[in-house]
Enzyme design. Structure first.
Site, PDB file in Angstrom:
ATOM      1  N   ASN A 189      -5.157   1.233 -13.569  1.00  0.00           N
ATOM      2  CA  ASN A 189      -4.177   0.381 -12.891  1.00  0.00           C
ATOM      3  C   ASN A 189      -2.766   0.911 -13.138  1.00  0.00           C
ATOM      4  OD1 ASN A 189      -3.187  -2.003 -11.510  1.00  0.00           O
ATOM      5  ND2 ASN A 189      -2.683  -2.874 -13.507  1.00  0.00           N
ATOM      6  N   GLY A 243       0.790  -1.232   0.000  1.00  0.00           N
ATOM      7  CA  GLY A 243       0.000   0.000   0.000  1.00  0.00           C
ATOM      8  C   GLY A 243       0.819   1.278   0.000  1.00  0.00           C
ATOM      9  N   HIS A 288       1.161  -0.609 -13.569  1.00  0.00           N
ATOM     10  CA  HIS A 288       1.948  -1.836 -13.725  1.00  0.00           C
ATOM     11  C   HIS A 288       3.427  -1.457 -13.708  1.00  0.00           C
ATOM     12  CE1 HIS A 288       2.689  -5.976 -14.819  1.00  0.00           C
ATOM     13  NE2 HIS A 288       3.614  -5.527 -15.647  1.00  0.00           N
ATOM     14  N   ASP A 343      -3.629  -6.445 -17.398  1.00  0.00           N
ATOM     15  CA  ASP A 343      -2.612  -5.533 -17.952  1.00  0.00           C
ATOM     16  C   ASP A 343      -2.769  -5.254 -19.447  1.00  0.00           C
ATOM     17  OD1 ASP A 343      -1.414  -5.536 -15.400  1.00  0.00           O
ATOM     18  OD2 ASP A 343      -0.298  -7.344 -15.892  1.00  0.00           O
TER      19      ASP A 343
HETATM   20  C1  GRF Z   1       3.642  -1.445  -7.377  1.00  0.00           C
HETATM   21  O1  GRF Z   1       4.935  -1.600  -7.868  1.00  0.00           O
HETATM   22  C2  GRF Z   1       2.635  -1.447  -8.489  1.00  0.00           C
HETATM   23  O2  GRF Z   1       3.143  -1.026  -9.702  1.00  0.00           O
HETATM   24  C3  GRF Z   1       2.280  -2.889  -8.604  1.00  0.00           C
HETATM   25  O3  GRF Z   1       2.362  -3.402  -7.304  1.00  0.00           O
HETATM   26  C4  GRF Z   1       3.235  -2.617  -6.525  1.00  0.00           C
HETATM   27  C5  GRF Z   1       2.485  -2.217  -5.325  1.00  0.00           C
HETATM   28  O4  GRF Z   1       3.304  -1.649  -4.345  1.00  0.00           O
HETATM   29  N1  GRF Z   1       1.052  -3.072  -9.312  1.00  0.00           N
HETATM   30  P1  GRF Z   1       2.616  -0.955  -3.096  1.00  0.00           P
HETATM   31  O5  GRF Z   1       1.637  -1.956  -2.498  1.00  0.00           O
HETATM   32  O6  GRF Z   1       1.937   0.274  -3.583  1.00  0.00           O
HETATM   33  O7  GRF Z   1       3.734  -0.640  -2.133  1.00  0.00           O
END
Ligand code: GRF
Length: 188
Positions: free
Chosen positions: A102, A12, A104, A145
């Site tokens: 989203n 998060g 990625h 994705d």
């Molecule tokens: C991020 O790198 C995002 O791109 C991917 O999952 C990761 C989540 O990290 N989808 P966090 O939970 O926001 O620290």
């Protein structure tokens, strides 16, 4: 003032960054965090920010007209997936056309799809000997994705890059650009 809901399954850190970005923002605020994992760190973190948190631990809870009705009632304008690992059901996507986004941690269409998340993505980038990686911010469709890309930001991948160093670079790009792109989408 637009209302943002964040869906997250893990640490998060992006969710927190987005919440902070919009805390005193005139255009939008984060009004809801939904997680499919009650024990995920994002849940405790979000609770500390005073943003209401909802746990939907069963997959079919996302595939329920009541959730759509609830989100509409809460006047959610934009749904942000920040490290959210489930595929969203078609009905939910149809109920929010071009309103679900989203992030990625690679340059789609490279290194995306089912099972490609977190360090697995960075491992794939390094073993493919890619010279650059980055982040892709994209609309969500019914496939992992594959929705239309909104914005991408790049970073170099050095010869001595490790999963840890690449992950740091990617997170910095995410923290810098994700809130900005969300704000643009909201104000455009
Ligand atoms: C991020 O790198 C995002 O791109 C991917 O999952 C990761 C989540 O990290 N989808 P966090 O939970 O926001 O620290």
């Amino acid at each position: 003032m637009k209302n943002i809901a964040i869906l997250a399954s893990g640490e998060g850190s992006n969710a927190m960054n987005i919440i902070e970005h919009f805390r005193f923002n005139a255009n939008a605020k984060v009004v809801l965090v939904i997680s499919n994992k009650g024990e995920a760190p994002v849940v405790e973190k979000a609770v500390m920010t005073n943003v209401p948190v909802m746990i939907l631990a069963k997959k079919n809870e996302f595939n329920n007209p009541k959730l759509i009705a609830f989100l509409k009632k809460q006047k959610i304008d934009l749904i942000i997936l920040a490290g959210f690992l489930l595929l969203l059901p078609e009905d939910l996507i149809k109920a929010f056309p071009k309103k679900i986004v989203n992030i990625h941690p690679a340059l789609l269409p490279r290194h995306g799809g089912k099972g490609m998340y977190g360090s697995k993505v960075h491992e794939a980038v390094i073993s493919a000997k890619d010279k650059e990686s980055g982040i892709s911010i994209h609309y969500v469709n019914e496939r992992f994705d594959e929705g239309e890309v909104i914005a991408q930001f790049k970073c170099p991948v050095e010869a001595k890059e490790t999963v840890e160093t690449l992950s740091e670079k990617i997170h910095s790009l995410e923290y810098k650009h994700f809130p900005e792109v969300i704000e643009k989408l909201i104000t455009q």
